[in-house]
Write a protein that holds these residues in place. Structure first.
Motif, mmCIF file in Angstrom:
data_model
loop_
_atom_site.group_PDB
_atom_site.id
_atom_site.type_symbol
_atom_site.label_atom_id
_atom_site.label_comp_id
_atom_site.label_asym_id
_atom_site.label_seq_id
_atom_site.Cartn_x
_atom_site.Cartn_y
_atom_site.Cartn_z
ATOM 1 N N GLY A 98 10.254 1.203 2.293
ATOM 2 C CA GLY A 98 9.657 1.352 3.574
ATOM 3 C C GLY A 98 9.822 2.585 4.458
ATOM 4 N N ASP A 99 11.243 2.930 4.404
ATOM 5 C CA ASP A 99 11.412 4.442 5.076
ATOM 6 C C ASP A 99 10.485 5.446 4.698
ATOM 7 N N PHE A 100 10.321 5.482 3.118
ATOM 8 C CA PHE A 100 9.715 6.619 2.685
ATOM 9 C C PHE A 100 8.267 6.549 3.188
ATOM 10 N N PHE A 101 7.400 5.189 3.242
ATOM 11 C CA PHE A 101 6.175 5.036 3.511
ATOM 12 C C PHE A 101 6.231 5.337 5.136
ATOM 13 N N ALA A 102 7.256 5.149 5.959
ATOM 14 C CA ALA A 102 7.051 5.153 7.539
ATOM 15 C C ALA A 102 7.060 6.604 7.747
ATOM 16 N N GLN A 103 7.772 7.676 6.996
ATOM 17 C CA GLN A 103 7.848 8.800 7.365
ATOM 18 C C GLN A 103 6.537 9.590 6.545
#
Length: 288
Positions: A98-103
Motif C-alpha cells: 500500500g505504501d508503494f501505491f500511495a506514493q
C-alpha cells in the motif's frame, strides 16, 4: 498518544500510519534495543474487561496460526491507555504494498508474479484450515528489505465480527470488501477471493482500483477496464470480482489455477463463456 509513551517493554519512537482498527508505531525494546512495530487498537472500544478479553483471545488465536508468509504476532499487550487498549507487537517491515501505491510508485512487473504467488500461498494455507483472512488489502501485505511479502492483520476482521467495530472503514477497505457485505460481516473464504482479485488487478495496473466506487450498485453495472491487462487475465479477474455467486470460483485453488492458466494462454471454459473480453458483455452486465 505521546511518542515518549512506554507500552510493556517498548518505547514508542515514530508513528508509521493509521488503519481501520488502530495506529501503528515504530517502537524499541528497552531490554534489547530491537525495533518492532506496535499496532495500538485505538479505533475500537475495548474498555470493558469482557470485550478486551475477547479481542485478546482472537489475537492469541491469530498468533497461534504460524506460516512463513503470515506476519507473526510477537506479543499482545493489555495496556491502561485511555481506560484500556490492546497493543499488538510485530516484527518491523520495510514497507507495505500500500505504501508503494500511495506514493504513486508502481511495483516493477518482474516482481508481480512472485508477490501474487506468495499471497496466494499464504491465503491457501489459511483456507486449508477453513480460516478466512477477511481483511486482505495492499496495506496488509508487507515486504521486508529483500522484497519478500508477508500477510498481516489476520485477527482484525474476526475482531470486527465479534462486534468491536470502528466508526468507519477507510475508503481503501471499502474497495476490498466483498460486494453486498458489511465492514463487520463474518469473514468468508469467498470474500478473500474477491479481495485477492482486487489486489491483483491493482498490482498489475500500477495502482488502479477495478471499480470507480465501492458501492454495490456501482459494481453491479460497471465493468473494470482491461487497460494494462492481457485479455485472458482480465477475464479471470472479472470472474474473481463478480457479485454473482453462481458464476464465482468455487474456491481459492480454482481461481489460482485459472490465473496461472491465463498466463499460459488458456482459461477455464466457464470463465471464457461468461467473462471473455472478446465479447462486449460479461456476467457483470448480462442477465441482471
Amino acid at each position: 498518544m505521546e511518542l515518549s509513551m512506554q507500552i510493556g517493554q517498548y518505547q514508542l519512537r515514530q508513528k508509521l500510519g493509521e488503519g481501520d482498527m488502530g495506529t501503528v508505531f515504530v517502537a524499541q525494546s528497552i531490554q534489547t534495543s530491537e525495533q518492532v512495530a506496535i499496532k495500538v487498537l485505538n479505533k475500537i472500544d475495548v474498555q470493558s474487561a469482557m470485550d478486551r478479553g475477547a479481542a485478546a483471545e482472537i489475537l492469541d488465536f491469530a498468533a497461534s496460526i504460524q506460516h512463513p508468509i503470515l506476519h507473526p504476532i510477537l506479543e499482545v499487550i493489555d495496556t491502561d491507555i485511555d481506560g484500556g487498549m490492546l497493543a499488538v507487537v510485530m516484527p518491523l517491515a520495510a514497507a507495505s504494498i500500500g505504501d508503494f501505491f500511495a506514493q504513486g510508485k508502481p511495483i516493477p512487473p518482474k516482481h508481480h508474479l512472485r508477490i501474487i504467488d506468495t499471497v496466494i500461498e499464504g491465503l491457501q494455507f489459511l483456507h486449508d484450515q477453513e480460516v478466512a483472512h477477511g481483511s486482505l488489502k495492499p496495506t496488509n501485505i508487507l515486504v521486508d528489505r529483500g522484497g519478500n511479502p508477508t500477510i498481516t492483520d489476520l485477527a482484525m476482521a474476526h475482531i470486527r465480527d465479534f462486534g468491536l467495530v470502528p466508526r468507519q472503514a477507510t475508503l481503501l477497505q471499502e474497495h476490498y470488501i466483498f460486494t453486498d457485505r458489511l465492514f463487520n460481516s463474518t469473514p468468508e473464504l469467498a470474500a478473500d477471493i474477491f479481495a485477492l482479485a482486487t489486489f491483483i488487478y491493482q498490482l498489475l495496473t500500477g495502482g488502479r482500483l477495478p471499480f470507480s466506487d465501492p458501492r454495490s450498485e456501482v459494481r453491479k453495472v460497471e465493468q473494470p477496464s482491461a487497460e494494462g491487462l492481457s485479455p485472458l487475465v482480465h477475464s479471470v479477474l472479472l470472474r474473481g470480482l463478480t457479485h454473482r455467486k453462481e458464476l464465482a470460483y468455487p474456491d481459492l485453488a480454482a481461481f489460482a489455477a485459472d490465473f496461472h492458466s491465463a498466463l499460459q494462454g488458456k482459461i477455464d471454459p466457464e470463465t471464457k463463456r461468461w467473462f471473455s473480453v472478446d465479447t462486449n458483455t460479461s456476467s457483470l452486465d448480462e442477465e441482471e
